[in-house]
Design an enzyme around this catalytic site. Structure first.
Site, PDB file in Angstrom:
ATOM      1  N   GLN A 106       0.847  -1.200   0.000  1.00 61.20           N
ATOM      2  CA  GLN A 106       0.000   0.000   0.000  1.00 61.20           C
ATOM      3  C   GLN A 106       0.881   1.247   0.000  1.00 61.20           C
ATOM      4  O   GLN A 106       0.377   2.355  -0.096  1.00 61.20           O
ATOM      5  CB  GLN A 106      -0.867   0.022   1.261  1.00 61.20           C
ATOM      6  CG  GLN A 106      -1.797  -1.154   1.386  1.00 61.20           C
ATOM      7  CD  GLN A 106      -2.380  -1.226   2.796  1.00 61.20           C
ATOM      8  OE1 GLN A 106      -3.336  -0.525   3.119  1.00 61.20           O
ATOM      9  NE2 GLN A 106      -1.810  -2.056   3.636  1.00 61.20           N
ATOM     10  N   HIS A 124      -1.590   1.544  -4.134  1.00 61.05           N
ATOM     11  CA  HIS A 124      -1.971   2.952  -3.950  1.00 61.05           C
ATOM     12  C   HIS A 124      -1.148   3.924  -4.787  1.00 61.05           C
ATOM     13  O   HIS A 124      -1.126   5.115  -4.504  1.00 61.05           O
ATOM     14  CB  HIS A 124      -1.901   3.318  -2.456  1.00 61.05           C
ATOM     15  CG  HIS A 124      -2.937   2.614  -1.630  1.00 61.05           C
ATOM     16  ND1 HIS A 124      -2.899   2.527  -0.254  1.00 61.05           N
ATOM     17  CD2 HIS A 124      -4.057   1.943  -2.000  1.00 61.05           C
ATOM     18  CE1 HIS A 124      -3.950   1.841   0.185  1.00 61.05           C
ATOM     19  NE2 HIS A 124      -4.660   1.462  -0.851  1.00 61.05           N
ATOM     20  N   CYS A 157       1.247  21.025 -15.185  1.00 63.53           N
ATOM     21  CA  CYS A 157       1.433  20.001 -16.213  1.00 63.53           C
ATOM     22  C   CYS A 157       2.348  20.574 -17.312  1.00 63.53           C
ATOM     23  O   CYS A 157       2.043  21.638 -17.863  1.00 63.53           O
ATOM     24  CB  CYS A 157       0.080  19.603 -16.795  1.00 63.53           C
ATOM     25  SG  CYS A 157       0.210  18.512 -18.230  1.00 63.53           S
ATOM     26  N   GLY A 196       2.963  -4.570   8.903  1.00 60.07           N
ATOM     27  CA  GLY A 196       3.066  -3.122   9.093  1.00 60.07           C
ATOM     28  C   GLY A 196       1.891  -2.331   8.551  1.00 60.07           C
ATOM     29  O   GLY A 196       2.064  -1.203   8.111  1.00 60.07           O
ATOM     30  N   ASN A 222       3.374  -7.022  13.316  1.00 58.34           N
ATOM     31  CA  ASN A 222       3.009  -5.652  13.682  1.00 58.34           C
ATOM     32  C   ASN A 222       3.228  -5.497  15.188  1.00 58.34           C
ATOM     33  O   ASN A 222       2.839  -6.394  15.944  1.00 58.34           O
ATOM     34  CB  ASN A 222       1.525  -5.400  13.329  1.00 58.34           C
ATOM     35  CG  ASN A 222       1.165  -3.934  13.294  1.00 58.34           C
ATOM     36  OD1 ASN A 222       1.480  -3.185  14.221  1.00 58.34           O
ATOM     37  ND2 ASN A 222       0.516  -3.504  12.225  1.00 58.34           N
ATOM     38  N   PRO A 223       3.841  -4.417  15.639  1.00 54.07           N
ATOM     39  CA  PRO A 223       4.013  -4.259  17.094  1.00 54.07           C
ATOM     40  C   PRO A 223       2.700  -4.024  17.833  1.00 54.07           C
ATOM     41  O   PRO A 223       2.620  -4.185  19.045  1.00 54.07           O
ATOM     42  CB  PRO A 223       4.943  -3.043  17.224  1.00 54.07           C
ATOM     43  CG  PRO A 223       4.933  -2.358  15.909  1.00 54.07           C
ATOM     44  CD  PRO A 223       4.504  -3.345  14.877  1.00 54.07           C
ATOM     45  N   GLU A 224       1.645  -3.644  17.090  1.00 59.12           N
ATOM     46  CA  GLU A 224       0.350  -3.339  17.721  1.00 59.12           C
ATOM     47  C   GLU A 224      -0.704  -4.344  17.264  1.00 59.12           C
ATOM     48  O   GLU A 224      -0.582  -4.935  16.190  1.00 59.12           O
ATOM     49  CB  GLU A 224      -0.140  -1.943  17.296  1.00 59.12           C
ATOM     50  CG  GLU A 224       0.842  -0.817  17.480  1.00 59.12           C
ATOM     51  CD  GLU A 224       0.995  -0.401  18.928  1.00 59.12           C
ATOM     52  OE1 GLU A 224       0.059  -0.647  19.709  1.00 59.12           O
ATOM     53  OE2 GLU A 224       2.054   0.171  19.266  1.00 59.12           O
TER      54      GLU A 224
HETATM   55  P1  OAD Z   1      -1.173   2.983   9.086  1.00 54.79           P
HETATM   56  O1  OAD Z   1      -0.454   4.202   9.523  1.00 54.79           O
HETATM   57  O2  OAD Z   1      -2.648   2.967   9.148  1.00 54.79           O
HETATM   58  O3  OAD Z   1      -0.656   1.743   9.921  1.00 54.79           O
HETATM   59  C1  OAD Z   1       0.709   1.522  10.124  1.00 54.79           C
HETATM   60  C2  OAD Z   1       0.852   0.265  10.928  1.00 54.79           C
HETATM   61  O4  OAD Z   1       2.245  -0.020  11.064  1.00 54.79           O
HETATM   62  C3  OAD Z   1       0.282   0.327  12.342  1.00 54.79           C
HETATM   63  O5  OAD Z   1      -0.559  -0.794  12.567  1.00 54.79           O
HETATM   64  C4  OAD Z   1       1.525   0.265  13.244  1.00 54.79           C
HETATM   65  O6  OAD Z   1       1.281  -0.445  14.452  1.00 54.79           O
HETATM   66  C5  OAD Z   1       2.484  -0.493  12.360  1.00 54.79           C
HETATM   67  N1  OAD Z   1       3.917  -0.274  12.618  1.00 54.79           N
HETATM   68  C6  OAD Z   1       4.540   0.819  13.112  1.00 54.79           C
HETATM   69  N2  OAD Z   1       5.866   0.629  13.163  1.00 54.79           N
HETATM   70  C7  OAD Z   1       6.096  -0.621  12.672  1.00 54.79           C
HETATM   71  C8  OAD Z   1       7.266  -1.415  12.458  1.00 54.79           C
HETATM   72  N3  OAD Z   1       8.481  -0.945  12.741  1.00 54.79           N
HETATM   73  N4  OAD Z   1       7.108  -2.665  11.949  1.00 54.79           N
HETATM   74  C9  OAD Z   1       5.863  -3.133  11.642  1.00 54.79           C
HETATM   75  N5  OAD Z   1       4.741  -2.433  11.826  1.00 54.79           N
HETATM   76  C10 OAD Z   1       4.848  -1.191  12.341  1.00 54.79           C
HETATM   77  O7  OAD Z   1      -0.631   2.647   7.599  1.00 54.79           O
HETATM   78  P2  OAD Z   1      -1.294   1.706   6.487  1.00 54.79           P
HETATM   79  O8  OAD Z   1      -1.986   0.555   7.103  1.00 54.79           O
HETATM   80  O9  OAD Z   1      -0.231   1.451   5.494  1.00 54.79           O
HETATM   81  O10 OAD Z   1      -3.524   5.318   1.836  1.00 54.79           O
HETATM   82  O11 OAD Z   1      -2.358   2.686   5.886  1.00 54.79           O
HETATM   83  C11 OAD Z   1      -3.113   2.272   4.800  1.00 54.79           C
HETATM   84  C12 OAD Z   1      -3.388   3.431   3.885  1.00 54.79           C
HETATM   85  O12 OAD Z   1      -3.967   4.509   4.621  1.00 54.79           O
HETATM   86  C13 OAD Z   1      -2.155   4.055   3.278  1.00 54.79           C
HETATM   87  O13 OAD Z   1      -1.700   3.374   2.122  1.00 54.79           O
HETATM   88  C14 OAD Z   1      -2.621   5.420   2.934  1.00 54.79           C
HETATM   89  C15 OAD Z   1      -3.358   5.746   4.217  1.00 54.79           C
HETATM   90  O14 OAD Z   1      -4.329   6.705   4.092  1.00 54.79           O
HETATM   91  C16 OAD Z   1      -3.378   6.114   0.774  1.00 54.79           C
HETATM   92  O15 OAD Z   1      -2.489   6.932   0.678  1.00 54.79           O
HETATM   93  C17 OAD Z   1      -4.394   5.862  -0.277  1.00 54.79           C
END
Ligand code: OAD
Length: 251
Positions: A106, A124, A157, A196, A222-224
């Site tokens: 993503q 994305h 553009c 993550g 995932n840590p959470e």
């Molecule tokens: P989030 O910010 O929602 O979630 C990030 C996740 O990473 C959380 O569950 C954290 O606990 C976890 N995390 C943090 N540090 C970490 C580490 N060192 N190792 C593993 N996990 C860790 O991000 P996404 O789930 O990627 O969309 O968000 C999804 C979409 O929402 C993104 O692609 C973006 C956003 O709006 C668009 O831009 C369309």
């Protein structure tokens, strides 16, 4: 159901599942780039804690204030430009060179590509891609533009002088149908890892459930605790850059 195991047992169990698997898919989110210094969206210091997503990542937000939207993307492009892949990207990139492995992300930051990942499905889009907002004929399709920072905001553009927009998927927009089809096909696998990501943004968040429906062993790193934690077979509470290295070491 989450198996309650010690982390070392979990890592061996995952390594066993990966060794036995013919086909593996991994989907990543912002957490895999956290160790590279790129802020996540929903964590304690997450980007969406400080601002409303619909203001900065939607067509409506862009229509209202394209300069504000571009200031945010221009800032993120500068943060990302200086970021280096971390060990999580490196392990996943190495795995993409194994037959039967598919990487889905993503993330728009390009760090999987920088680490050398092959056959990457980018759900994305890419923060390094832009296209014409109108769109004009020549600027309809995304192209790569590495300028960071842009000399003037919002950038225009180069074909028609209208506004340029980031080549990322915004809230309310459809994902590329070919990318979704490829990601959906990859859920027919023996092992599916979700790494993550908070698992709240669809359709990406639905992939792990689809994989489970097809009989895959499902694993979260995932840590959470997340929305997906209860539905995976093994939930490892750890950072991607540590856990992936540990799994890779015992493979
Ligand atoms: P989030 O910010 O929602 O979630 C990030 C996740 O990473 C959380 O569950 C954290 O606990 C976890 N995390 C943090 N540090 C970490 C580490 N060192 N190792 C593993 N996990 C860790 O991000 P996404 O789930 O990627 O969309 O968000 C999804 C979409 O929402 C993104 O692609 C973006 C956003 O709006 C668009 O831009 C369309």
């Amino acid at each position: 159901m989450v198996r309650q195991l010690q982390m070392t047992d979990q890592i061996s169990a995952v390594a066993d599942a990966l060794r036995r698997a013919r086909t593996i898919a991994a989907m990543t989110g912002a957490g895999v780039s956290a160790a590279s210094g790129i802020p996540t969206f929903r964590g304690a210091d997450g980007l969406w804690k400080k601002t409303r997503p619909e203001l900065l990542a939607s067509r409506e937000g862009f229509e209202q204030d394209p300069r504000l939207v571009w200031e945010w993307y221009d800032w993120r492009r500068q943060v990302i430009r200086d970021a280096r892949p971390n060990p999580a990207h490196d392990v996943l990139a190495a795995w993409t060179r194994q037959p039967g492995f598919t990487l889905i992300t993503q993330n728009v930051d390009g760090l999987h590509e920088k680490a050398g990942a092959e056959r990457l499905i980018r759900l994305h889009g890419s923060i390094w891609h832009v296209r014409c907002w109108q769109p004009c004929d020549a600027g309809r399709r995304d192209w790569r533009d590495d300028t960071a920072p842009f000399p003037a905001l919002p950038p225009r553009c180069p074909h028609c002088g209208a506004l340029m927009r980031p080549g990322v998927v915004w809230f309310g927009e459809n994902l590329d149908t070919e990318d979704v089809a490829a990601a959906t096909a990859a859920t027919r696998c023996d092992v599916f890892l979700t790494i993550g990501t908070s698992s709240v943004v669809y359709p990406a968040a639905g992939l792990v459930g689809q994989a489970r429906g097809h009989g895959a062993t499902t694993i979260e790193i995932n840590p959470e605790v997340t929305e997906a934690s209860d539905e995976v077979d093994i939930a490892i509470r750890g950072k991607a850059e540590d856990v992936l290295v540990a799994i890779d070491a015992v493979l």
